[in-house]
Enzyme design. Sequence first.
Site, PDB file in Angstrom:
ATOM      1  N   LEU A   1     -14.975   5.825  -4.284  1.00 26.12           N
ATOM      2  CA  LEU A   1     -13.602   5.349  -4.172  1.00 26.12           C
ATOM      3  C   LEU A   1     -13.259   4.261  -5.189  1.00 26.12           C
ATOM      4  O   LEU A   1     -13.998   3.295  -5.356  1.00 26.12           O
ATOM      5  CB  LEU A   1     -13.370   4.797  -2.758  1.00 26.12           C
ATOM      6  CG  LEU A   1     -11.963   4.271  -2.457  1.00 26.12           C
ATOM      7  CD1 LEU A   1     -10.962   5.410  -2.504  1.00 26.12           C
ATOM      8  CD2 LEU A   1     -11.944   3.602  -1.081  1.00 26.12           C
TER       9      LEU A   1
ATOM     10  N   HIS B   1     -11.986  12.038   1.315  1.00 31.41           N
ATOM     11  CA  HIS B   1     -12.035  10.632   1.723  1.00 31.41           C
ATOM     12  C   HIS B   1     -12.004  10.421   3.234  1.00 31.41           C
ATOM     13  O   HIS B   1     -12.645   9.489   3.735  1.00 31.41           O
ATOM     14  CB  HIS B   1     -10.862   9.894   1.079  1.00 31.41           C
ATOM     15  CG  HIS B   1     -10.796   8.431   1.399  1.00 31.41           C
ATOM     16  ND1 HIS B   1     -11.845   7.562   1.152  1.00 31.41           N
ATOM     17  CD2 HIS B   1      -9.801   7.674   1.931  1.00 31.41           C
ATOM     18  CE1 HIS B   1     -11.500   6.340   1.519  1.00 31.41           C
ATOM     19  NE2 HIS B   1     -10.269   6.384   1.998  1.00 31.41           N
TER      20      HIS B   1
ATOM     21  N   HIS C   1      -8.425  11.528  -1.333  1.00 29.72           N
ATOM     22  CA  HIS C   1      -7.922  10.304  -1.958  1.00 29.72           C
ATOM     23  C   HIS C   1      -7.666  10.584  -3.432  1.00 29.72           C
ATOM     24  O   HIS C   1      -8.483  11.211  -4.101  1.00 29.72           O
ATOM     25  CB  HIS C   1      -8.959   9.191  -1.800  1.00 29.72           C
ATOM     26  CG  HIS C   1      -8.397   7.822  -2.008  1.00 29.72           C
ATOM     27  ND1 HIS C   1      -8.021   7.364  -3.255  1.00 29.72           N
ATOM     28  CD2 HIS C   1      -8.147   6.813  -1.137  1.00 29.72           C
ATOM     29  CE1 HIS C   1      -7.563   6.127  -3.132  1.00 29.72           C
ATOM     30  NE2 HIS C   1      -7.633   5.764  -1.863  1.00 29.72           N
TER      31      HIS C   1
ATOM     32  N   GLU D   1      -7.211   1.986  -3.329  1.00 30.67           N
ATOM     33  CA  GLU D   1      -5.762   2.035  -3.499  1.00 30.67           C
ATOM     34  C   GLU D   1      -5.201   0.668  -3.856  1.00 30.67           C
ATOM     35  O   GLU D   1      -4.100   0.560  -4.410  1.00 30.67           O
ATOM     36  CB  GLU D   1      -5.122   2.548  -2.209  1.00 30.67           C
ATOM     37  CG  GLU D   1      -3.645   2.810  -2.306  1.00 30.67           C
ATOM     38  CD  GLU D   1      -3.141   3.624  -1.121  1.00 30.67           C
ATOM     39  OE1 GLU D   1      -2.058   3.297  -0.616  1.00 30.67           O
ATOM     40  OE2 GLU D   1      -3.830   4.566  -0.699  1.00 30.67           O
TER      41      GLU D   1
ATOM     42  N   PHE E   1       0.860  -1.178   0.000  1.00 30.51           N
ATOM     43  CA  PHE E   1       0.000   0.000   0.000  1.00 30.51           C
ATOM     44  C   PHE E   1       0.896   1.226   0.000  1.00 30.51           C
ATOM     45  O   PHE E   1       2.056   1.162   0.408  1.00 30.51           O
ATOM     46  CB  PHE E   1      -0.922  -0.009   1.225  1.00 30.51           C
ATOM     47  CG  PHE E   1      -2.386  -0.155   0.901  1.00 30.51           C
ATOM     48  CD1 PHE E   1      -2.816  -0.980  -0.122  1.00 30.51           C
ATOM     49  CD2 PHE E   1      -3.349   0.526   1.629  1.00 30.51           C
ATOM     50  CE1 PHE E   1      -4.159  -1.125  -0.410  1.00 30.51           C
ATOM     51  CE2 PHE E   1      -4.694   0.389   1.350  1.00 30.51           C
ATOM     52  CZ  PHE E   1      -5.108  -0.441   0.323  1.00 30.51           C
TER      53      PHE E   1
ATOM     54  N   GLN F   1      -8.031  14.294   4.162  1.00 33.52           N
ATOM     55  CA  GLN F   1      -7.358  13.537   3.110  1.00 33.52           C
ATOM     56  C   GLN F   1      -8.216  13.481   1.855  1.00 33.52           C
ATOM     57  O   GLN F   1      -9.380  13.065   1.898  1.00 33.52           O
ATOM     58  CB  GLN F   1      -7.070  12.115   3.576  1.00 33.52           C
ATOM     59  CG  GLN F   1      -6.303  11.295   2.555  1.00 33.52           C
ATOM     60  CD  GLN F   1      -5.819   9.982   3.126  1.00 33.52           C
ATOM     61  OE1 GLN F   1      -6.582   9.029   3.219  1.00 33.52           O
ATOM     62  NE2 GLN F   1      -4.548   9.944   3.531  1.00 33.52           N
TER      63      GLN F   1
ATOM     64  N   ARG G   1      -3.022  10.214   6.285  1.00 39.21           N
ATOM     65  CA  ARG G   1      -3.218   8.849   6.776  1.00 39.21           C
ATOM     66  C   ARG G   1      -2.657   7.825   5.803  1.00 39.21           C
ATOM     67  O   ARG G   1      -2.898   7.892   4.603  1.00 39.21           O
ATOM     68  CB  ARG G   1      -4.707   8.584   7.001  1.00 39.21           C
ATOM     69  CG  ARG G   1      -5.000   7.149   7.448  1.00 39.21           C
ATOM     70  CD  ARG G   1      -6.463   6.939   7.729  1.00 39.21           C
ATOM     71  NE  ARG G   1      -7.297   7.046   6.548  1.00 39.21           N
ATOM     72  CZ  ARG G   1      -7.475   6.079   5.642  1.00 39.21           C
ATOM     73  NH1 ARG G   1      -6.823   4.939   5.758  1.00 39.21           N
ATOM     74  NH2 ARG G   1      -8.293   6.261   4.616  1.00 39.21           N
TER      75      ARG G   1
ATOM     76  N   ARG H   1      -0.655   9.491  -0.345  1.00 40.06           N
ATOM     77  CA  ARG H   1      -1.894   9.900  -1.005  1.00 40.06           C
ATOM     78  C   ARG H   1      -1.913  11.390  -1.331  1.00 40.06           C
ATOM     79  O   ARG H   1      -2.423  11.800  -2.374  1.00 40.06           O
ATOM     80  CB  ARG H   1      -3.087   9.536  -0.114  1.00 40.06           C
ATOM     81  CG  ARG H   1      -3.354   8.049  -0.077  1.00 40.06           C
ATOM     82  CD  ARG H   1      -4.505   7.698   0.843  1.00 40.06           C
ATOM     83  NE  ARG H   1      -4.829   6.279   0.719  1.00 40.06           N
ATOM     84  CZ  ARG H   1      -5.794   5.678   1.397  1.00 40.06           C
ATOM     85  NH1 ARG H   1      -6.525   6.367   2.254  1.00 40.06           N
ATOM     86  NH2 ARG H   1      -6.033   4.393   1.230  1.00 40.06           N
TER      87      ARG H   1
END
Length: 596
Positions: free
Chosen positions: A269, A367, A249, A272, A133, A247, A401, A303
């Site tokens: 979304l 997000h 995304h 990721e 990730f 955040q 995050r 991100r």
Amino acid sequence: MSQPSTTTTDAVPAYTEVDVSVLVIGAGAAGARAAIELAEQGIDDTLVLGKRGHGDAHTTWARGGINGALGTHDPEDSWAIHAADTLDEGHFVNDPTKVETVTKQMPDRLRELDDWGMAYSRTENGEIDQRYFGAQSFRRTAFAGDHTGESLLNTLIDRAQELEIPYREDVMITKLVSDGEQVYGAVGFDMDSGEFMLFNAGSVVLAAGGYAAIYNRHTSRDDENNGDGPALAYDAGAELMDMEFVQFHPTGMAVDESDPEWAPWSGRLVTEAVRGEGGRLFNSEGERFMERYSPDQMELDARDVVARAIAKEVAEGRGTDTGGVYLDISHRDADFIAERLPRMYERFQKLGVDMAEEPVEVAPTSHYGMGGVAVDAHGETAVDGLFAIGETMAGVHGANRLGGNSLAETVAYGVVAGQRIAERIDGPGTVPDDLRETVVEPQFADLAAMANTDGEYAVTAVFEALQELMWEHAGLLREEGQLDAGLDELDAVRQQASDMTTGSLTSESFEFAVDIGFMLTAAEAVLRGAKQRAESRGAHYRTDSPDTDDTWQRNIYYRQADLGGMTTHTEPVETPSAAVQAALDEGYELDYHQLE
């Protein structure tokens, strides 16, 4: 939990009272895990409340995975390196103690979920599989295809049902009963029947999500993540923290909103995990543009870095007709995509796009709120008996995050808060007579008065105006004059909110009218904090202050002023432990090209 009783007087509407030792507000992963911990600690007087049907929580929308240093593929990984990655991604305004709490727990929490039957994806030898990730040094994101949140919540619900934990669905909490020093319960209503309810509680756990849906492009449903948890805590006398850090995304769905088939998916979304499995980003000119922004980590950089890169490509004319860029995983076999990304593959197939044959269009979208309620190491606020966990709390994520850390935080702090409450529990709460007169009954009267009103403004118009205001004035790129204008416009929206046409207590318009009240609190905090933080750090980017300022390694706290209004103050961040500092000094970093 005692049987409910009905109270009525001539001055206020009738309401039902329920006595309970612990009231958990929010039925997603954080609330469910806290209730499980309480039950396992021998506390059988807990009630979990959800705004939706059982199992229909925002947790199910978390797709990609949940972090923990199991070392399935990379045995050199450790909780300390996980903590170092989290602090680095958070640009060192995280609370190091909370970060360690989460990262130390997570290997055991992942194994525990496995014991409870979670449907993890597996390696060839049957171990819990882990994937890359963004901005993580090793493969530590455990997953269940691309439906990890759904599998997690189903596992927790099954466990809660085994323990016979009481649950009530379709209840909306509108106010906590607090004198600013201690919490005594909560006020709300049944969204199906319109029944008013007072919960007399010894302890209250806020697990009601975050505030990402105060923006018009977001990955939530419109009726969740409206700031309920932070606004309820703030109104009760608790402080908020880090609200300016939102955040965005990088990969929300970019769609033609004039097409009725695609319009409902705007901003939703695209996990990721697509990039974690090798997905590549291209601009409209066919250039793999992350080579210019992050040649080492490419699409799996942090991100905030990827989101700003996409925004710049679009702003400079290299975006698609729908204002996005292309995300392409078609170099992978269809069977691989269907196995590793089943929900994404199925979603786009239903919309007529085969991810194994062509790219999808993506653009940044709101997000996650890194900020939230200020709590101590156990999840408790400065208001005695009031806890906040999951996305409702602040401290773990700092300025940005790590993907996979949100689900980790829910289960870790569900355990921590549950253990602390179990140590101190002494039975149901009792609302003092003065608070019944000054808080409870006026709230019921206000709710009754708000229903079936005929105002100048439609609830949906006010709701959407607030979301548009936040996107325009406190979005991905911020500037002081823009933020000032946003605060001015917020005052105008607040005036409109006081003159809306609303339906009955059981109507959608009434629910959204209540949500607007929560959103106004969250929006004001974001705007004020973004203006005060005159630097760029993580997800907070000021075009007029583009550099990170070391003197701003501080957290902003928000509280109610004595004479009304919102006031702020700042506090320096603590230093990491020796073990985590050693991991930071080693400088671990993902080399994206391992995926090529």
